[in-house]
Design a protein around this motif. Structure first.
Motif, mmCIF file in Angstrom:
data_model
loop_
_atom_site.group_PDB
_atom_site.id
_atom_site.type_symbol
_atom_site.label_atom_id
_atom_site.label_comp_id
_atom_site.label_asym_id
_atom_site.label_seq_id
_atom_site.Cartn_x
_atom_site.Cartn_y
_atom_site.Cartn_z
ATOM 1 N N THR A 1 0.823 -1.216 0.000
ATOM 2 C CA THR A 1 0.000 0.000 0.000
ATOM 3 C C THR A 1 0.854 1.261 0.000
ATOM 4 N N ALA A 2 1.889 1.297 0.828
ATOM 5 C CA ALA A 2 2.728 2.497 0.917
ATOM 6 C C ALA A 2 3.388 2.799 -0.424
ATOM 7 N N THR A 3 3.878 1.783 -1.106
ATOM 8 C CA THR A 3 4.529 1.987 -2.406
ATOM 9 C C THR A 3 3.524 2.468 -3.441
ATOM 10 N N ARG A 4 2.365 1.824 -3.495
ATOM 11 C CA ARG A 4 1.344 2.229 -4.469
ATOM 12 C C ARG A 4 0.889 3.659 -4.211
ATOM 13 N N PHE A 5 0.650 3.979 -2.928
ATOM 14 C CA PHE A 5 0.179 5.321 -2.587
ATOM 15 C C PHE A 5 1.253 6.355 -2.898
ATOM 16 N N SER A 6 2.484 6.044 -2.575
ATOM 17 C CA SER A 6 3.597 6.954 -2.840
ATOM 18 C C SER A 6 3.713 7.260 -4.333
ATOM 19 N N ARG A 7 3.492 6.258 -5.147
ATOM 20 C CA ARG A 7 3.584 6.451 -6.601
ATOM 21 C C ARG A 7 2.406 7.227 -7.176
ATOM 22 N N LEU A 8 1.301 7.290 -6.435
ATOM 23 C CA LEU A 8 0.126 8.029 -6.902
ATOM 24 C C LEU A 8 0.132 9.499 -6.480
ATOM 25 N N ILE A 9 0.767 9.805 -5.361
ATOM 26 C CA ILE A 9 0.684 11.157 -4.803
ATOM 27 C C ILE A 9 1.172 12.212 -5.789
ATOM 28 N N GLY A 10 2.356 12.041 -6.321
ATOM 29 C CA GLY A 10 2.923 13.030 -7.248
ATOM 30 C C GLY A 10 2.055 13.245 -8.480
ATOM 31 N N PRO A 11 1.707 12.161 -9.197
ATOM 32 C CA PRO A 11 0.858 12.345 -10.382
ATOM 33 C C PRO A 11 -0.508 12.959 -10.069
ATOM 34 N N LEU A 12 -1.106 12.592 -8.926
ATOM 35 C CA LEU A 12 -2.389 13.205 -8.550
ATOM 36 C C LEU A 12 -2.230 14.699 -8.308
ATOM 37 N N ARG A 13 -1.191 15.065 -7.571
ATOM 38 C CA ARG A 13 -0.953 16.483 -7.274
ATOM 39 C C ARG A 13 -0.724 17.264 -8.569
ATOM 40 N N ARG A 14 0.100 16.717 -9.450
ATOM 41 C CA ARG A 14 0.378 17.417 -10.720
ATOM 42 C C ARG A 14 -0.880 17.518 -11.583
ATOM 43 N N ALA A 15 -1.721 16.493 -11.565
ATOM 44 C CA ALA A 15 -2.967 16.540 -12.349
ATOM 45 C C ALA A 15 -3.877 17.643 -11.838
ATOM 46 N N VAL A 16 -3.971 17.784 -10.521
ATOM 47 C CA VAL A 16 -4.795 18.860 -9.959
ATOM 48 C C VAL A 16 -4.177 20.210 -10.304
ATOM 49 N N LEU A 17 -2.854 20.332 -10.188
ATOM 50 C CA LEU A 17 -2.196 21.600 -10.508
ATOM 51 C C LEU A 17 -2.407 21.981 -11.973
ATOM 52 N N ARG A 18 -2.424 21.000 -12.857
ATOM 53 C CA ARG A 18 -2.639 21.298 -14.283
ATOM 54 C C ARG A 18 -4.012 21.897 -14.543
ATOM 55 N N THR A 19 -4.989 21.575 -13.698
ATOM 56 C CA THR A 19 -6.332 22.120 -13.912
ATOM 57 C C THR A 19 -6.328 23.634 -13.780
ATOM 58 N N ARG A 20 -5.396 24.180 -13.010
ATOM 59 C CA ARG A 20 -5.329 25.626 -12.810
ATOM 60 C C ARG A 20 -4.942 26.349 -14.090
ATOM 61 N N ARG A 21 -4.308 25.649 -14.983
ATOM 62 C CA ARG A 21 -3.885 26.280 -16.240
ATOM 63 C C ARG A 21 -5.066 26.567 -17.154
ATOM 64 N N ALA A 22 -6.248 26.062 -16.775
ATOM 65 C CA ALA A 22 -7.445 26.328 -17.568
ATOM 66 C C ALA A 22 -7.796 27.806 -17.553
#
Length: 148
Positions: free
Chosen positions: A3-24
């Motif tokens: 779980t820790a490895t899977r979650f760790s690998r998701l955090i960065g991409p999730l954060r960047r995906a949310v940040l990209r929405t601001r470029r709208a």
């Protein structure tokens, strides 16, 4: 994979995906995350000294000084001299910065609502049920970061 490895690998991409929405919103500047963190701190705490801000953000005082220099020039942070100690300044988020944070949050929240709405009801419910546990995880990670 645990779980820790899977979650760790998701955090960065999730954060960047949310940040990209601001470029709208083409009128919003693309601020570095460190500047947004400082603005959020100031928006939630009111006036802080640079040393207090550094302690709360867990960064070096020189990092806050560099952020403040850039952000003051951009009109995002206001520096007010202390009335009791002329060597001390208090930092606060400007009205423009507060408005920008509101717009960032609105755009991000709208995008997250759309994305969550595209999920199956079961997945939406699982995410909703996980939120209290994620709050606890944040507290545990912050305590670990303090060496507790």
């Amino acid at each position: 994979m645990d779980t820790a490895t899977r979650f760790s690998r998701l955090i960065g991409p999730l954060r960047r995906a949310v940040l990209r929405t601001r470029r709208a919103d083409k009128d919003l500047p693309d601020l570095p995350e460190a500047q947004i963190e400082l603005l959020r701190l100031l928006a939630g705490s009111g006036r802080l000294t640079p040393r207090e801000a550094a302690a709360r953000l867990r960064v070096a005082p020189s990092t806050v000084s560099n952020l403040v220099r850039t952000m003051s020039a951009a009109g995002l942070v206001e520096r007010t001299p202390s009335s009791t100690d002329l060597r001390t300044v208090h930092l606060s988020a400007s009205a423009a910065a507060l408005g920008m944070l509101d717009r960032y949050d609105h755009i991000s929240t709208t995008a997250l609502r759309r994305a969550l709405g595209s999920l199956s009801p079961r997945s939406r419910e699982a995410i909703e049920r996980a939120l209290p546990a994620l709050d606890e995880l944040l507290v545990a990670l912050e305590a670990e970061g303090k060496g507790e």
